[in-house]
Write an enzyme that holds these catalytic residues in place. Sequence first.
Site, PDB file in Angstrom:
ATOM      1  N   SER A 124       8.700  -0.875   3.787  1.00  0.00           N
ATOM      2  CA  SER A 124       8.283  -1.032   2.395  1.00  0.00           C
ATOM      3  C   SER A 124       9.435  -1.414   1.475  1.00  0.00           C
ATOM      4  O   SER A 124      10.023  -2.472   1.613  1.00  0.00           O
ATOM      5  CB  SER A 124       7.593   0.246   1.928  1.00  0.00           C
ATOM      6  OG  SER A 124       6.990   0.060   0.665  1.00  0.00           O
ATOM      7  N   HIS A 125       9.779  -0.517   0.558  1.00  0.00           N
ATOM      8  CA  HIS A 125      10.786  -0.794  -0.470  1.00  0.00           C
ATOM      9  C   HIS A 125      12.191  -0.412  -0.026  1.00  0.00           C
ATOM     10  O   HIS A 125      13.132  -0.529  -0.808  1.00  0.00           O
ATOM     11  CB  HIS A 125      10.436  -0.017  -1.743  1.00  0.00           C
ATOM     12  CG  HIS A 125      10.269   1.454  -1.487  1.00  0.00           C
ATOM     13  ND1 HIS A 125       9.211   1.950  -0.770  1.00  0.00           N
ATOM     14  CD2 HIS A 125      11.026   2.522  -1.833  1.00  0.00           C
ATOM     15  CE1 HIS A 125       9.319   3.270  -0.694  1.00  0.00           C
ATOM     16  NE2 HIS A 125      10.412   3.642  -1.327  1.00  0.00           N
ATOM     17  N   ASP A 299       7.930  -5.443  -3.941  1.00  0.00           N
ATOM     18  CA  ASP A 299       8.851  -4.815  -2.991  1.00  0.00           C
ATOM     19  C   ASP A 299       8.848  -5.574  -1.678  1.00  0.00           C
ATOM     20  O   ASP A 299       8.280  -6.674  -1.569  1.00  0.00           O
ATOM     21  CB  ASP A 299       8.497  -3.339  -2.789  1.00  0.00           C
ATOM     22  CG  ASP A 299       7.180  -3.143  -2.053  1.00  0.00           C
ATOM     23  OD1 ASP A 299       6.321  -4.048  -2.099  1.00  0.00           O
ATOM     24  OD2 ASP A 299       6.996  -2.080  -1.428  1.00  0.00           O
ATOM     25  N   ASP A 301       7.363  -5.324   1.269  1.00  0.00           N
ATOM     26  CA  ASP A 301       6.109  -5.708   1.936  1.00  0.00           C
ATOM     27  C   ASP A 301       5.016  -6.083   0.947  1.00  0.00           C
ATOM     28  O   ASP A 301       3.853  -6.226   1.328  1.00  0.00           O
ATOM     29  CB  ASP A 301       5.622  -4.600   2.874  1.00  0.00           C
ATOM     30  CG  ASP A 301       5.252  -3.322   2.154  1.00  0.00           C
ATOM     31  OD1 ASP A 301       5.808  -3.055   1.077  1.00  0.00           O
ATOM     32  OD2 ASP A 301       4.402  -2.566   2.668  1.00  0.00           O
ATOM     33  N   ASP A 303       3.403  -4.605  -1.430  1.00  0.00           N
ATOM     34  CA  ASP A 303       2.300  -3.743  -1.874  1.00  0.00           C
ATOM     35  C   ASP A 303       2.607  -3.065  -3.205  1.00  0.00           C
ATOM     36  O   ASP A 303       1.699  -2.549  -3.861  1.00  0.00           O
ATOM     37  CB  ASP A 303       1.924  -2.708  -0.806  1.00  0.00           C
ATOM     38  CG  ASP A 303       3.030  -1.724  -0.472  1.00  0.00           C
ATOM     39  OD1 ASP A 303       4.188  -1.944  -0.892  1.00  0.00           O
ATOM     40  OD2 ASP A 303       2.754  -0.736   0.236  1.00  0.00           O
ATOM     41  N   ARG A 304       3.859  -3.075  -3.639  1.00  0.00           N
ATOM     42  CA  ARG A 304       4.219  -2.485  -4.930  1.00  0.00           C
ATOM     43  C   ARG A 304       4.477  -3.581  -5.960  1.00  0.00           C
ATOM     44  O   ARG A 304       4.734  -4.729  -5.611  1.00  0.00           O
ATOM     45  CB  ARG A 304       5.457  -1.599  -4.787  1.00  0.00           C
ATOM     46  CG  ARG A 304       5.262  -0.459  -3.820  1.00  0.00           C
ATOM     47  CD  ARG A 304       6.436   0.497  -3.828  1.00  0.00           C
ATOM     48  NE  ARG A 304       6.257   1.533  -2.818  1.00  0.00           N
ATOM     49  CZ  ARG A 304       6.751   2.761  -2.888  1.00  0.00           C
ATOM     50  NH1 ARG A 304       7.463   3.113  -3.928  1.00  0.00           N
ATOM     51  NH2 ARG A 304       6.537   3.637  -1.929  1.00  0.00           N
ATOM     52  N   LYS A 399      -2.469  -0.586  -1.401  1.00  0.00           N
ATOM     53  CA  LYS A 399      -2.046  -1.035  -2.722  1.00  0.00           C
ATOM     54  C   LYS A 399      -1.641  -2.495  -2.609  1.00  0.00           C
ATOM     55  O   LYS A 399      -1.268  -2.965  -1.531  1.00  0.00           O
ATOM     56  CB  LYS A 399      -0.934  -0.171  -3.279  1.00  0.00           C
ATOM     57  CG  LYS A 399       0.241   0.130  -2.358  1.00  0.00           C
ATOM     58  CD  LYS A 399       1.195   1.097  -3.029  1.00  0.00           C
ATOM     59  CE  LYS A 399       2.288   1.577  -2.084  1.00  0.00           C
ATOM     60  NZ  LYS A 399       1.879   2.742  -1.296  1.00  0.00           N
TER      61      LYS A 399
END
Length: 599
Positions: A124-125, A299, A301, A303-304, A399
């Site tokens: 992710s982030h 981010d 991937d 999703d944010r 998300k």
Amino acid sequence: MVNFKVIRKDTSPIEGQKPGTSGLRKKVKVFMQPNYLQNFVQCTFNALTPAKVKGATLVVSGDGRYYSKDAIQIIIKMSAANGVRRVWVGQNGLLSTPAVSAVIRERVGADGCKATGAFILTASHNPGGPLEDFGIKYNMENGGPAPEGITDKIFENTKTIKEYLVAEDLPDVNISAIGVTSFGGPEGQFDVEVFDSASDYVKLMKSIFDFESIKKLLSSPKFTFCYDALHGVAGAYAKRIFVEELGAKESSLLNCVPKEDFGGGHPDPNLTYAKELVARMGLGKTPSQDPPEFGAAADGDADRNMVLGKRFFVTPSDSVAIIAANAVESIPYFSAGLKGVARSMPTSAALDVVAKHLNLKFFEVPTGWKFFGNLMDAGLCSICGEESFGTGSDHIREKDGIWAVLAWLSILAYKNKENLNGDKLVTVENIVRKHWETYGRHYYTRYDYENVDAGAAKELMAHLVKLQSSIPDVNKYIFESNNSFRLNCLSFRLVKGIRSDVSNVASADEFEYKDPVDGSISKHQGIRYLFEDGSRLVFRLSGTGSEGATIRVYIEQYEEDPSKTGRDSQEALAPLVEVALKLSKMQEFTGRSAPTVIT
């Protein structure tokens, strides 16, 4: 057609393979240890029902971070050996997490097949590179993260695993070229299909939003736009959507070439790490001369999301509330109305107020998108969000950062539909301030203490739980001035001893959630101190780091008076911040005099 054999390889349990809220995340060097990835993948296959593996179609892709390409080849070989019928891979191994969810839910193969799950390769982030982080998680047939029942099985399997299955003689597949490669195995044909990473996702977005309306906004000479992918996988979608579909200038895209190490940066869309975007939007130390009207970041991937106006930051908690308040009139997908809304427990209560005003079903869930998925599958929730820059809806079960950006552009397009040729456009700041006038403002900040000693973090949390045992003393002592404040005081009089201008503590607990759909109970989801005026302090250990512990402190104060909603956020929250840090004995337990990140 190349034929392959199935080999059973001996292995033994490896400690520490417990999936967190978003899968298993460790340093790359950990994943590269012998059998580390293989053990986790096999334990996942073993946790699924045979129907979800034998003859199934799986998606295997991720955010493109370092070690992804090697991991994809390993998972392909293990999928073949475990009887999977076909594997779908995004071109170059790239699929955003929301796009994976969309592919599972929407994509239909040439023979009518649909995916039953996915291995998503992302942390992710978190940073990427040989010395940084890697991660893997499994998503189910609804497109959402595996529920706790599955992740618990995976973890239990990691404690007893003795062997894994692999087709070692299966040659590596060229994942840079679109097409199907077929192999023959003991259980029949096995296919690997490499497909365009963006097509399915773009098609879905066009079915949700009025792209023509957004295109008119972006074509207005008064409206300027900037999008920063932070060298994450969002770059694989940004040009297709914002430039080719919506007509934005290519120069409006920042850092939109996906890189294995995210360009050496930290792909976390916040005011600390999205430095280039923050500076361009006029929020840096050196003010920009003419910032764009709208800016956003993603981010690793995708999703944010972070949404910015000209010299103006939109908190994620406000963002989801504003989207919910404007969705029905601004976004065609929601034109028939919202089924309900939901937020994670640490997220501010801004969404609660919108739900009450609009008479919507409202849910407060633990951190982790899988909890929203159950509500969505049951038809109870349309829009949801987390304070950690995650916003989404029931179009998928993750998300979705680009969705959130398109939602904001849709609101701006709607507010300006009669005004594109006028003297002045309705801005992001105008929309937020109008929202505060209508619903009140939730002043909100989050302090992150990253890579804290895990033992110290647990001691701090235990200390906060112990303080809650003095609830009966609250009303007795809360009004007393305690100028001789002592850190070892175990009663709530210490709040007034720290700051006399803070409201009384009304209650305190450890958040526990009973899922209204399946009845499952999630305990120990964060420690809450709830104040009489609606303010909150929340303390939580994050499960998204790769080593050590991350303590998150959430500080919130509600202001209903429109004349007081324009204060500086840090100034308004200063009294509660002081209470939070002294109440928790943060410096004493962690040795930290300041947080790693303030949001």
